[in-house]
Design a protein around this motif. Structure first.
Motif, short mmCIF file in Angstrom:
data_model
loop_
_atom_site.label_atom_id
_atom_site.label_comp_id
_atom_site.label_asym_id
_atom_site.label_seq_id
_atom_site.Cartn_x
_atom_site.Cartn_y
_atom_site.Cartn_z
N ILE A 197 0.83 -1.22 0.00
CA ILE A 197 0.00 0.00 0.00
C ILE A 197 0.86 1.26 0.00
O ILE A 197 0.53 2.25 -0.68
CB ILE A 197 -0.96 0.00 1.21
N ASN A 198 1.96 1.24 0.73
CA ASN A 198 2.83 2.43 0.77
C ASN A 198 3.47 2.73 -0.58
O ASN A 198 3.85 3.87 -0.86
CB ASN A 198 3.92 2.26 1.83
N ASN A 199 3.63 1.70 -1.42
CA ASN A 199 4.20 1.91 -2.75
C ASN A 199 3.19 2.50 -3.73
O ASN A 199 3.55 3.18 -4.69
CB ASN A 199 4.71 0.59 -3.33
N THR A 200 1.91 2.24 -3.50
CA THR A 200 0.88 2.59 -4.48
C THR A 200 0.81 4.08 -4.78
O THR A 200 0.75 4.47 -5.96
CB THR A 200 -0.49 2.05 -4.03
N PRO A 201 0.83 4.98 -3.79
CA PRO A 201 0.81 6.42 -4.14
C PRO A 201 2.00 6.83 -4.99
O PRO A 201 1.85 7.65 -5.91
CB PRO A 201 0.85 7.10 -2.77
N ARG A 202 3.18 6.28 -4.71
CA ARG A 202 4.36 6.59 -5.52
C ARG A 202 4.15 6.12 -6.96
O ARG A 202 4.50 6.82 -7.92
CB ARG A 202 5.58 5.91 -4.91
N GLN A 203 3.58 4.94 -7.10
CA GLN A 203 3.35 4.40 -8.44
C GLN A 203 2.27 5.18 -9.18
O GLN A 203 2.37 5.40 -10.39
CB GLN A 203 2.98 2.91 -8.33
N ILE A 204 1.25 5.63 -8.45
CA ILE A 204 0.20 6.45 -9.08
C ILE A 204 0.79 7.74 -9.63
O ILE A 204 0.46 8.17 -10.75
CB ILE A 204 -0.93 6.74 -8.07
N ASN A 205 1.69 8.35 -8.88
CA ASN A 205 2.33 9.58 -9.38
C ASN A 205 3.17 9.30 -10.62
O ASN A 205 3.26 10.14 -11.52
CB ASN A 205 3.19 10.19 -8.27
N LEU A 206 3.80 8.12 -10.68
CA LEU A 206 4.55 7.74 -11.88
C LEU A 206 3.60 7.55 -13.06
O LEU A 206 3.89 8.00 -14.18
CB LEU A 206 5.34 6.45 -11.62
N TYR A 207 2.48 6.87 -12.84
CA TYR A 207 1.48 6.70 -13.90
C TYR A 207 1.07 8.05 -14.47
O TYR A 207 1.02 8.26 -15.70
CB TYR A 207 0.23 6.00 -13.35
N GLU A 208 0.77 8.98 -13.57
CA GLU A 208 0.29 10.29 -14.01
C GLU A 208 1.37 11.07 -14.74
O GLU A 208 1.10 11.75 -15.74
CB GLU A 208 -0.24 11.06 -12.81
N ALA A 209 2.62 10.95 -14.27
CA ALA A 209 3.73 11.65 -14.93
C ALA A 209 3.94 11.13 -16.35
O ALA A 209 4.35 11.89 -17.24
CB ALA A 209 5.01 11.48 -14.11
N LEU A 210 3.63 9.85 -16.55
CA LEU A 210 3.81 9.24 -17.87
C LEU A 210 2.54 9.34 -18.73
O LEU A 210 2.55 8.92 -19.89
CB LEU A 210 4.22 7.77 -17.71
N GLY A 211 1.47 9.88 -18.15
CA GLY A 211 0.24 10.04 -18.91
C GLY A 211 -0.49 8.73 -19.15
O GLY A 211 -1.21 8.60 -20.15
N TRP A 212 -0.31 7.77 -18.25
CA TRP A 212 -0.92 6.45 -18.43
C TRP A 212 -2.15 6.29 -17.55
O TRP A 212 -2.24 6.85 -16.45
CB TRP A 212 0.09 5.36 -18.08
N GLN A 213 -3.08 5.45 -18.03
CA GLN A 213 -4.30 5.17 -17.28
C GLN A 213 -4.00 4.28 -16.08
O GLN A 213 -3.24 3.32 -16.18
CB GLN A 213 -5.33 4.49 -18.19
N LEU A 214 -4.62 4.58 -14.95
CA LEU A 214 -4.41 3.80 -13.73
C LEU A 214 -5.19 2.49 -13.78
O LEU A 214 -6.33 2.45 -14.25
CB LEU A 214 -4.88 4.59 -12.51
N PRO A 215 -4.59 1.41 -13.25
CA PRO A 215 -5.37 0.19 -13.07
C PRO A 215 -6.18 0.29 -11.78
O PRO A 215 -6.01 1.24 -10.99
CB PRO A 215 -4.28 -0.89 -12.93
N GLU A 216 -7.04 -0.66 -11.54
CA GLU A 216 -7.72 -0.78 -10.25
C GLU A 216 -6.77 -1.48 -9.29
O GLU A 216 -6.04 -2.39 -9.69
CB GLU A 216 -9.01 -1.58 -10.40
N PHE A 217 -6.76 -1.06 -8.03
CA PHE A 217 -5.91 -1.70 -7.03
C PHE A 217 -6.76 -2.44 -6.02
O PHE A 217 -7.83 -1.98 -5.60
CB PHE A 217 -5.06 -0.66 -6.30
N ALA A 218 -6.27 -3.60 -5.61
CA ALA A 218 -6.92 -4.40 -4.56
C ALA A 218 -5.82 -4.97 -3.67
O ALA A 218 -5.06 -5.84 -4.09
CB ALA A 218 -7.75 -5.53 -5.17
N HIS A 219 -5.73 -4.45 -2.45
CA HIS A 219 -4.67 -4.86 -1.54
C HIS A 219 -5.22 -5.84 -0.50
O HIS A 219 -6.15 -5.50 0.24
CB HIS A 219 -4.04 -3.65 -0.86
N LEU A 220 -4.64 -7.03 -0.47
CA LEU A 220 -5.14 -8.11 0.39
C LEU A 220 -4.54 -8.01 1.79
O LEU A 220 -3.35 -7.76 1.94
CB LEU A 220 -4.77 -9.46 -0.22
N PRO A 221 -5.36 -8.25 2.81
CA PRO A 221 -4.84 -8.24 4.18
C PRO A 221 -3.85 -9.40 4.38
O PRO A 221 -3.93 -10.43 3.70
CB PRO A 221 -6.08 -8.42 5.04
N MET A 222 -2.95 -9.22 5.30
CA MET A 222 -1.93 -10.25 5.52
C MET A 222 -2.52 -11.48 6.19
O MET A 222 -3.65 -11.47 6.70
CB MET A 222 -0.78 -9.69 6.38
#
Length: 460
Positions: A197-222
């Protein structure tokens, strides 16, 4: 629709990874889409071919077949290099030459102040030409995404730093490669553990910087152990193939894994067809799941009971080979399986139980023998009656046992328990009339003679 499973080949396929793979596989099948297998092997120091093989073996044993792949990140370095250069050219990334020593001092100072240890942007505007490459993260604003499991998650950009997207040797880092891969492979839904989950915001910012469409995210509990701690080796086996070795059926393990964090009413037993038909991301629990070995064993026994003898024969082959059990000299194998099905919790237990039908033994369990082999008379009488028996069937054997009880005026236990030990060597046998029929007349009489010899020797 596409989902993916993207393990790092730095060890075996563990239970948590297998559950992630199952959920991603089930969601793709539910949507009549494609399931992609990607091997994230950019960590050259820790990635091994043995780990790749272990992951592929685990997926194959579980029957989680992929529609595309396996793809290897080490085959895509040119693509990552292209994207890194694009970000540099667009002033969305920069080189950083901060030493490890400076970064450690910075971390220590921030920690002492009670602040989050993150990079301070020292090299952001220096226009350097070498070093690691950092992504220029937004300094203000927020990152929000609606997670299919956790719901709305919002993180301030001030909480994030300028993450490294390429090491000083030019090799890309995880957060860069995963974004490029998921975009290029057209992944619609990213299903992974909530440790990401902590990586996801960083990756979203990368998606947006590259002009790419975001996928849906589903994070499973441990997955937690029975003591509430994160599942680890001290809770038992955590490798998928270790469960194969311990005698679990793949369907039983999949059934158990799907119930770790997902439910459909009160139903406990699910076929793979039902899992695909009923699975919904929205029904995944937000709270961690607790691993219960006893429940898995119960499920495994249920699957063994319902399995066909043909299927069990196929699944038992590995265990027979591993324990060097030759089934060529003995009763028809399917009859032995039918006899053991109701009372076997695992395939290892079944393998151990079938040995008495195909292998002779030279000694009895000493503790049981001292208790059961005290009186030779019932055994001698039974042996005489069975020697004369021409039609060797369970019913006829049962009649002979009853006659011994009647003639000597003893209860069944006085002959049944010694007979069970004589047949098995360890006292682990089911209905002794059926067991005796399957063991065969010759072996039965030889083992009764062994019991008599034991009594004779113990009396001397």
């Amino acid at each position: 629709m596409k989902s993916r499973f993207a393990p790092s080949p730095t060890g075996y396929l563990h239970i948590g990874g297998a559950r992630t793979a199952l959920f991603a596989w089930a969601w793709a099948k539910k949507q009549k889409g494609s399931f992609v297998l990607r091997i994230e092997d950019t960590d050259r120091e820790r990635s091994t071919q043995a780990s790749v093989d272990a992951i592929l073996d685990g997926m194959n044993w579980l029957g989680l077949d992929h529609d595309e792949g396996p793809f290897y990140q080490t085959d895509r370095f040119d693509r990552y290099k292209e994207i890194i250069q694009q970000l540099l050219d667009e002033d969305k990334a920069y080189y950083c030459e901060c030493s490890k020593e400076r970064l450690q001092i910075l971390r220590d100072e921030l920690t002492e102040k009670g602040e989050k240890a993150k990079y301070d942007g020292c090299c952001r505007d220096k226009k350097l030409n070498s070093g690691v490459v950092r992504f220029k993260n937004h300094l203000e604003g927020f990152v929000s995404f609606d997670d299919a499991v956790k719901g709305l998650i919002t993180i301030g950009n001030k909480e994030l730093d300028d993450l490294i997207i390429a090491r000083s040797d030019g090799t890309p880092t995880y957060n860069l490669t995963v974004v490029v891969d998921d975009h290029d492979m057209k992944i619609d839904t990213v299903i992974r553990g909530d440790d990401h989950i902590n990586n996801t915001p960083r990756q979203i910012n990368l998606y947006e910087a590259l002009g790419w469409q975001l996928p849906e995210f589903a994070h499973l509990p441990m997955i937690l152990g029975s003591d509430g701690a994160r599942l680890s080796k001290r809770h038992g086996a955590v490798s998928v193939m270790a469960y194969r070795d311990e005698g679990f059926l793949p369907e039983a393990l999949l059934n158990y894994l799907v119930r770790l964090g997902w439910s459909h009413g009160d139903q406990e037993v699910f076929s793979l067809v039902e899992i695909v038909e009923l699975f919904e991301l929205k029904n995944i629990n937000k709270a961690p799941a607790s691993f219960n070995q006893e429940k898995l064993i119960w499920l495994n026994q249920e699957y063994i009971k319902k399995a066909s003898t043909e299927y069990l024969t196929q699944q038992l082959q590995w265990h027979l080979d591993y324990q060097s059990v030759d089934i060529s000299n003995g009763p028809e194998f399917f009859r032995v399986i039918e006899h053991l099905q109701e009372r076997s919790k695992t395939l290892v237990e079944m393998t151990n139980g079938l040995k008495m039908f195909y292998q002779d033994f030279s000694e009895f369990d000493e503790k049981l023998a001292k208790k059961q082999f005290k009186n030779s008379q019932p055994i001698e009488l039974l042996m005489n009656k069975l020697s004369a028996l021409e039609d060797w069937t369970a019913n006829n054997i049962k009649d002979q046992i009853k006659q011994v009880c009647d003639e000597l005026e003893i209860g069944f236990g006085k002959i049944g328990q010694p007979f069970r030990l004589a047949l098995s060597g360890n006292g682990n046998a089911g209905n002794i009339d059926i067991v005796s029929e399957l063991v065969g007349k010759k072996r039965t009489l030889e083992r009764l003679q062994m019991a008599l010899d034991y009594i004779s020797q113990s009396c001397n």
